[in-house]
Design a protein around this motif. Structure first.
Motif, mmCIF file in Angstrom:
data_model
loop_
_atom_site.group_PDB
_atom_site.id
_atom_site.type_symbol
_atom_site.label_atom_id
_atom_site.label_comp_id
_atom_site.label_asym_id
_atom_site.label_seq_id
_atom_site.Cartn_x
_atom_site.Cartn_y
_atom_site.Cartn_z
ATOM 1 N N LEU A 174 33.435 43.133 44.883
ATOM 2 C CA LEU A 174 34.884 43.360 44.887
ATOM 3 C C LEU A 174 35.518 42.899 43.581
ATOM 4 O O LEU A 174 36.408 43.562 43.046
ATOM 5 N N ASN A 175 35.065 41.769 43.067
ATOM 6 C CA ASN A 175 35.609 41.289 41.789
ATOM 7 C C ASN A 175 35.327 42.256 40.657
ATOM 8 O O ASN A 175 36.128 42.401 39.731
ATOM 9 N N ALA A 176 34.185 42.951 40.743
ATOM 10 C CA ALA A 176 33.824 43.895 39.685
ATOM 11 C C ALA A 176 34.487 45.254 39.862
ATOM 12 O O ALA A 176 34.871 45.898 38.877
ATOM 13 N N LEU A 177 34.629 45.687 41.100
ATOM 14 C CA LEU A 177 35.069 47.065 41.345
ATOM 15 C C LEU A 177 36.564 47.206 41.615
ATOM 16 O O LEU A 177 37.165 48.231 41.276
ATOM 17 N N ALA A 178 37.179 46.212 42.232
ATOM 18 C CA ALA A 178 38.594 46.331 42.611
ATOM 19 C C ALA A 178 39.512 46.618 41.419
ATOM 20 O O ALA A 178 40.420 47.448 41.530
ATOM 21 N N PRO A 179 39.314 45.965 40.254
ATOM 22 C CA PRO A 179 40.224 46.247 39.127
ATOM 23 C C PRO A 179 40.129 47.690 38.615
ATOM 24 O O PRO A 179 41.032 48.146 37.905
ATOM 25 N N ARG A 180 39.079 48.406 38.978
ATOM 26 C CA ARG A 180 38.901 49.768 38.481
ATOM 27 C C ARG A 180 39.623 50.808 39.323
ATOM 28 O O ARG A 180 39.656 51.980 38.977
ATOM 29 N N LEU A 181 40.206 50.376 40.435
ATOM 30 C CA LEU A 181 40.898 51.324 41.301
ATOM 31 C C LEU A 181 42.213 51.768 40.683
ATOM 32 O O LEU A 181 42.851 51.028 39.937
ATOM 33 N N THR A 182 42.608 52.971 41.038
ATOM 34 C CA THR A 182 43.900 53.487 40.590
ATOM 35 C C THR A 182 44.747 53.807 41.808
ATOM 36 O O THR A 182 44.221 54.218 42.843
ATOM 37 N N PRO A 183 46.083 53.605 41.718
ATOM 38 C CA PRO A 183 46.941 53.980 42.846
ATOM 39 C C PRO A 183 46.696 55.412 43.234
ATOM 40 O O PRO A 183 46.604 56.303 42.387
#
Length: 390
Positions: free
Chosen positions: A222-231
C-alpha cells in the motif's frame, strides 16, 4: 439513501449516485441537508455535501431499511431481516444474516390463518425452523445446464456451499484490519474517500488477502502503490485500480517467506486474531471441506480417472500415502471449484479468468509438483526393494 444519480451534486470528485448511503450532519431551515457519504462499516467518509430541499423531498429515503441487494457490503451493529420462506433463497439469506456485527435477527413471514379457506385441505403446520430450512434448500443462482446437473449431486453442492461460506467468513474476519491499513495508506488528495465508498471495495479487500497469502506485507504494498492512484471516474475507479495493481504485483513477485497456510492446500486462511465464534465457524467448515476433498480423491481412485493417474502411483507406505492424498486433495478441490474436466490435472492455464483462480491455480500447481516428487521417490524405493529381493 439517495435514489437518483445527479452529477451536479458533488464533493469535488465523487458525485451523488443512486443507492449511496449518507449520514446527516445538519438540517437547514429550507429542508436541505448536509450529509457525509457512508463507507465500509457504515463510517462517514470525506467532505460534507448539501442536498437541496427538492432532492431531499423527492429522491431521498431513510437508510435504516433496504433490500438485501443494497445491503451487500454493509456492516451494522444489529441487523433485522424480514424473510419470506415462500420466495427467499439461501444466497441472499446468508447476506442478510451476516450484516450485523453483534446480532442478526430473522423474522419469517407466516400465512395468516384467517385467510385459509376452511373447506380446503389445511397446509401442513411448520415451525419457524422448518420455514427457514425451506429457504436454505432454495437457490436463486443462475446456473447453466451442466451446473444444474452437477448440483444434483448432494455432496458436490454441499462442498461448493462450504467453500463459499468459508470465503465469506474469512473476508468478514478481515474487514476491520483492511480498513485500518487503508486508513493510513498514503493516498493522494481526494482519493481515500473514493476508495472507501467504492463499489469495488470488496474486490480490493480480496486483492489484499491474496497478496498477504503469497507471503507479502500488505502495508508495504500500500505504501508503494497508493501514491500512484489517480482520482477516478466510472471507468477508472481508484479501488479497482489499486486491486489490479496489487494482483499484478502478487503475480510478478516470487512467493514470500511468510506465505499463509492454505486450508485443504487451496483456500487462503485469514490472519489472526479472529473472534472465537468466527474462528469456530471457520474451523468447522475447514474440517468438512477437507473431508469432502479426500472423498473426491477416493472416488477418483475407484473410478480410475485419467487425471488422477497422471499424478503418479500412490505410495504404499502409510506416511507417504497420507501426504500423497493431502496433495491430491488440493488438486481435486481445484478441479471441483473451477469445473475442470479432461485428463489434465489442472486443465488449461489459458482458461483462467480471475485473480482468485490464478492464485489458487498456483497453489494447486505447487501441490502437483510435490506429488510428482513423491512419485519419483516412491518409484526409487520400489526399485531398491526389487533389487534387494533379487
Amino acid at each position: 439513501m439517495t435514489r437518483l444519480n445527479d452529477r451536479r451534486l458533488t464533493t469535488g470528485r465523487a458525485w451523488v449516485k443512486n443507492g449511496d448511503r449518507w449520514q446527516v450532519s445538519h438540517r437547514y431551515e429550507d429542508g436541505s441537508l448536509a450529509v457525509r457519504r457512508l463507507g465500509k462499516g457504515d463510517q462517514p467518509r470525506g467532505k460534507a455535501l448539501v442536498l437541496p430541499a427538492k432532492y431531499v423531498r423527492e429522491e431521498l429515503e431513510l437508510g435504516y431499511a433496504s433490500t438485501v441487494h443494497r445491503a451487500q457490503g454493509a456492516s451494522v451493529d444489529t441487523a433485522h431481516a424480514l424473510v419470506d420462506p415462500e420466495k427467499a433463497a439461501r444466497e441472499l439469506f446468508y447476506v442478510a444474516m451476516t450484516r450485523g456485527k453483534h446480532r442478526n435477527h430473522a423474522y419469517a413471514i407466516v400465512p395468516d390463518p384467517h385467510e385459509v379457506e376452511p373447506h380446503l385441505d389445511q397446509p401442513k403446520p411448520l415451525t419457524l425452523t422448518d420455514r427457514l430450512a425451506e429457504v436454505l434448500k432454495r437457490s436463486d443462482a443462475d446456473l447453466s445446464a451442466n451446473e444444474t446437473l452437477k448440483l444434483e449431486v448432494d455432496r458436490h453442492a454441499s462442498l461448493s456451499t462450504l467453500m463459499d461460506e468459508y470465503d465469506v467468513l474469512a473476508r468478514e474476519a478481515q474487514i476491520d484490519r483492511w480498513a485500518t491499513l487503508l486508513d493510513v495508506a498514503p493516498f493522494p488528495n481526494d482519493v481515500a474517500d473514493e476508495v472507501f465508498t467504492s463499489p469495488y471495495y470488496e474486490r480490493l479487500e480480496a486483492a489484499l488477502a491474496r497478496h498477504e497469502a503469497a507471503g507479502h506485507l500488505a502495508s508495504v504494498a500500500l505504501n508503494a502503490l497508493a501514491p500512484r492512484l489517480t482520482p477516478g471516474d466510472e471507468q477508472t475507479d481508484p479501488a479497482a485500480q489499486l486491486a489490479t495493481m496489487l494482483d499484478q504485483a502478487t503475480g510478478q513477485l516470487a512467493p514470500g517467506k511468510n506465505r499463509r497456510r492454505r486450508r485443504a492446500g487451496l483456500i487462503t486462511t485469514p490472519a489472526r486474531p479472529i473472534p472465537d465464534d468466527m474462528q469456530a465457524a471457520l474451523d468447522e467448515r475447514q474440517a468438512l471441506i477437507e473431508a469432502r476433498a479426500r472423498r473426491l480423491v477416493n472416488d477418483a481412485e475407484q473410478a480410475g480417472t485419467a487425471w488422477l493417474s497422471r499424478l503418479g502411483k500412490s505410495p504404499s507406505v502409510s506416511r507417504a500415502r497420507a501426504q500423497w492424498q493431502t496433495e491430491a486433495a488440493a488438486i481435486a478441490l481445484y478441479r471441483h471449484r473451477y469445473d475442470i474436466g479432461g485428463s489434465s490435472p489442472l486443465g488449461d492455464a489459458k482458461s483462467i479468468r480471475t485473480p482468485e483462480q490464478a492464485a489458487e491455480h498456483r497453489a494447486a500447481q505447487a501441490a502437483l509438483v510435490r506429488l510428482r516428487q513423491l512419485s519419483r521417490i516412491n518409484r526409487g524405493q520400489d526399485l531398491s526393494a526389487r533389487q534387494a529381493a533379487d
